[in-house]
Write an enzyme that holds these catalytic residues in place. Structure first.
Site, PDB file in Angstrom:
ATOM      1  N   SER A 136       3.717   3.282  -1.431  1.00 38.92           N
ATOM      2  CA  SER A 136       2.909   4.302  -0.757  1.00 38.92           C
ATOM      3  C   SER A 136       3.587   4.754   0.527  1.00 38.92           C
ATOM      4  CB  SER A 136       1.540   3.715  -0.418  1.00 38.92           C
ATOM      5  OG  SER A 136       0.861   4.535   0.510  1.00 38.92           O
ATOM      6  N   TYR A 161      -3.946  -2.162   3.201  1.00 38.22           N
ATOM      7  CA  TYR A 161      -3.426  -1.444   2.024  1.00 38.22           C
ATOM      8  C   TYR A 161      -1.915  -1.261   2.152  1.00 38.22           C
ATOM      9  CZ  TYR A 161      -2.364   2.428  -1.125  1.00 38.22           C
ATOM     10  OH  TYR A 161      -1.795   3.221  -2.084  1.00 38.22           O
TER      11      TYR A 161
END
Length: 341
Positions: A136, A161
């Site tokens: 990501s 995350y």
């Protein structure tokens, strides 16, 4: 630059196949005649009806096998690898979302760490030609230097995350080093499009508008220092993945990481205005959001901006779909899907 085209004789295992990117990638491979084994746990992080709707569209393909299961179940994952012997694995199953990771850290460790570990173990015992996995853009944290390059320092994640995604890159590197597993990590930059994720801002803004509610914009109402995002249309993401599938890293340690982003960041407010315009066209009436400005949330970053030079060098591809074109496709789909004419 020469790269190998998609090999349609191989078995492709795609985790998160009922997810946004997983659905589009499965569909594209199936359309070209590939055999695809899709796994998804259909969790209720967002509306499961949308996940089932995506799966319905994949059902007609004869070469599609769907398994409802969780990648954090190691015994199941080993059985799947043993039975289907995938040549190429694409891990898109993950607990997504930066803000949600602050409220629900456990599910991120379960899916993004344990689940990914299980996939690496399965690739170790049932060797594959290539493991491609979702990282990501959030790994860049609040890096000030733009555009973000793959060689940048990414050891200061600002959300759990992001930390799990950075961990995936480290784990994959270790397994490539120890067991010679060819692995490629993809740092996605704000992916959007039809049938997308309802937890993403553009989808949420649209839901709020049709529910007659104001939208919240977390930029302090500061237009001089507005948030910038590299918004990437889903077709561009899928094209980038597809081109990489038959081109595993050939370095001594067969491990690579690539950005996949639009390489042209847009101000969040420009993105919102474009969404208003595209929804106006889709509905045939003037759409203007009622806007409420709030401070930035913990874990949010002021800008994301991808350098895509490495991807272009590797497979001759650079994302290019504009937000005008991409958001119009989303708006048209939304209005039709939810019957908002």
């Amino acid at each position: 630059m020469s790269y190998k085209h998609l090999d349609t004789s191989k078995n492709y295992l795609i985790t998160g196949a009922a997810g946004f990117i997983g659905y589009y990638l499965s569909k594209k491979l199936l359309e070209q005649g590939c055999k695809v084994i899709g796994i998804d746990n259909i969790n209720d992080y967002y509306d499961v009806n949308l996940k089932y709707a995506r799966l319905e569209l994949l059902k007609p393909f004869e070469k599609f096998t769907f398994i409802k299961g969780d990648i954090s179940d190691k015994v199941m994952m080993m059985k799947i690898f043993e039975e289907y012997k995938p040549h190429i694995v694409v891990n898109l199953a993950a607990q997504a979302g930066v803000r949600y990771s602050i409220e629900n850290p456990d599910v991120y460790i379960q899916s993004n760490i344990i689940g990914f570990f299980n996939i690496l173990e399965a690739c170790r015992f049932y060797p594959v030609d290539h493991l491609v996995y979702a990282s990501s853009s959030s790994v860049y944290g609040s890096n000030k230097k733009v555009p973000f390059e793959e060689s940048d320092f990414v050891d200061h994640p600002v959300s759990l995350y992001a930390a799990t995604k950075k961990s995936n890159e480290l784990m994959a590197h270790t397994y490539s080093h120890l067991y010679n597993i060819p692995a490629t990590g993809l740092r996605f930059f704000t992916v959007y499009g039809p049938m997308g994720r309802p937890d993403m801002a553009y989808f949420g803004f649209t839901n709020k508008y049709f529910a007659g509610k104001p939208i919240k914009i977390f930029n302090n109402g500061d237009f001089k220092h507005d948030l910038y995002r590299d918004f990437t249309y889903v077709d561009d993401i899928v094209e980038g993945i597809e081109r990489l599938l038959s081109n595993p890293p050939v370095e001594e340690i067969p491990n690579k990481v690539f950005n996949i982003g639009n390489n042209s960041p847009e101000r969040l407010m420009t993105f919102i205005e474009t969404l208003e315009n595209t929804l106006s066209k889709a509905t045939g009436r003037k759409v203007v959001f009622d806007k409420v400005f709030e401070p930035m949330k913990p874990g949010d970053v002021p800008a994301t901006y991808a350098s895509t030079d490495l991807l272009q060098e590797a497979v001759g591809f650079k994302p290019s779909i504009s937000i005008e074109e991409g958001l119009q496709k989303f708006a048209d789909w939304y209005v039709e899907y939810y019957g908002m004419e």
